[in-house]
Design an enzyme around this catalytic site. Structure first.
Site, PDB file in Angstrom:
ATOM      1  CG  ASP A  34      -2.421   0.721   0.902  1.00  0.00           C
ATOM      2  OD1 ASP A  34      -2.064   2.139   0.555  1.00  0.00           O
ATOM      3  OD2 ASP A  34      -3.231  -0.164   0.780  1.00  0.00           O
ATOM      4  CG  ASP A  60       2.563   5.635  -7.045  1.00  0.00           C
ATOM      5  OD1 ASP A  60       1.588   5.168  -7.238  1.00  0.00           O
ATOM      6  OD2 ASP A  60       3.164   6.525  -6.839  1.00  0.00           O
ATOM      7  CB  VAL A  61      -0.856   0.306  -6.895  1.00  0.00           C
ATOM      8  CG1 VAL A  61      -0.692  -0.162  -6.024  1.00  0.00           C
ATOM      9  CG2 VAL A  61      -1.785   1.344  -7.458  1.00  0.00           C
ATOM     10  CE1 TYR A 156     -14.569   2.189  -8.383  1.00  0.00           C
ATOM     11  CE2 TYR A 156     -16.839   1.402  -8.693  1.00  0.00           C
ATOM     12  CZ  TYR A 156     -15.321   1.073  -8.032  1.00  0.00           C
ATOM     13  OH  TYR A 156     -15.720  -0.020  -7.680  1.00  0.00           O
ATOM     14  CE  LYS A 160     -12.683  -0.648  -9.080  1.00  0.00           C
ATOM     15  NZ  LYS A 160     -11.620  -1.176  -8.865  1.00  0.00           N
ATOM     16  CB  THR A 191     -14.514  -0.435   2.473  1.00  0.00           C
ATOM     17  OG1 THR A 191     -14.703   0.641   1.730  1.00  0.00           O
ATOM     18  CG2 THR A 191     -14.964  -1.423   2.406  1.00  0.00           C
TER      19      THR A 191
END
Length: 262
Positions: A34, A60-61, A156, A160, A191
């Site tokens: 993460d 950092d993805v 979004y 996805k 979440t």
């Protein structure tokens, strides 16, 4: 699952955290990745407290260099990678008028490009692992909003939906290497990300008085009659990581209490 190794992105919180904990309880060695180092360390500490093995990876993805360093660390430390869980992501909840091009591009960079970079970077080590042990598994987090549309979710949904079809394409490409690739499609989950989206919808003009009222509507629309919890998704991820799913690839596992069937 004992003696397997997994890299979990977004492991500091939410679904990523619960996936890391669930796999660790089943004997998997976890690399908890993460950009939130403090949150990632908490996950590592929780895993250690329950008798598991975990390592913190600051990642950092969106950075190919950071991915390369993370996979190099795993190769040097454990020498194997059975499972890659691409869970890191953000959720932009804005109308198309309000969403700037820069915001849209940030959504795609974090939710789509990072998944592609992660799969590409981990490929050699996962290929070696699958050749030795017979199988490896990539699990990419998509969403029910990668299957259907939603108000204020154009950026979004685009991200996805891309993850869904990327996963299918990679399943076809990597099948001969015995690397399985599947996508998981949660509904909105309890979440900070999911609850924040609920508030954004209310603030954006959905005709409900509060986030709590929005949650009640979701519960009423869901055949199982409750809001999703992170561990509901984590157990589905654990199944796809296990040898119990060794003949499952290129599929989309919907975890939504039946809402998309209603």
């Amino acid at each position: 699952m004992k003696d397997k190794t997994a890299l979990v992105t977004g492991a500091a919180s939410g679904i990523g955290r619960d996936a890391a904990l669930t796999l660790a309880r089943q004997g998997v060695e976890i690399y908890a990745a993460d950009i939130d180092t403090a949150g990632g360390q908490k996950t590592v500490d929780e895993i250690a407290a329950c008798g598991g093995t975990a390592h913190l990876v600051t990642l950092d993805v969106t950075s190919a260099e950071a991915w390369a360093e993370a996979v190099k660390t795993i190769a040097e430390t454990s020498g194997q990678l059975h499972v890659l869980i691409n869970s890191a992501g953000i959720m932009i909840t804005q109308t198309i008028e309000a969403c700037t091009l820069e915001t849209y591009q940030r959504q795609q960079k974090i939710n789509v490009e990072s998944v592609w970079i992660g799969c590409k970077t981990a490929l050699d080590l996962m290929t070696e692992t699958a050749a030795r042990d017979g199988t490896a598994s990539i699990i990419n987090l998509s969403s029910t909003l990668g299957l259907v549309g939603g108000r204020m979710f154009s950026a979004y949904c685009a991200s996805k939906g891309a993850v869904r079809l990327m996963s299918k394409a990679l399943a076809v490409e990597l099948g001969p290497r015995q690397i399985r690739v599947n996508s998981v499609h949660p509904t909105l989950v309890n979440t900070s990300l999911g609850l924040g989206a609920m508030q954004d919808l209310v603030d954006g003009g959905v005709p409900l008085p509060s986030k709590e009222a929005m949650i009640d509507v979701v519960k009423m629309q869901t055949p199982l009659g409750r809001y999703a919890e992170p561990d509901d998704i984590a157990h589905a991820i654990a199944f796809l990581a296990s040898d119990g799913s060794r003949y499952i690839t290129g599929t989309e596992l919907v975890v939504d209490g039946g809402i998309t069937a209603a």
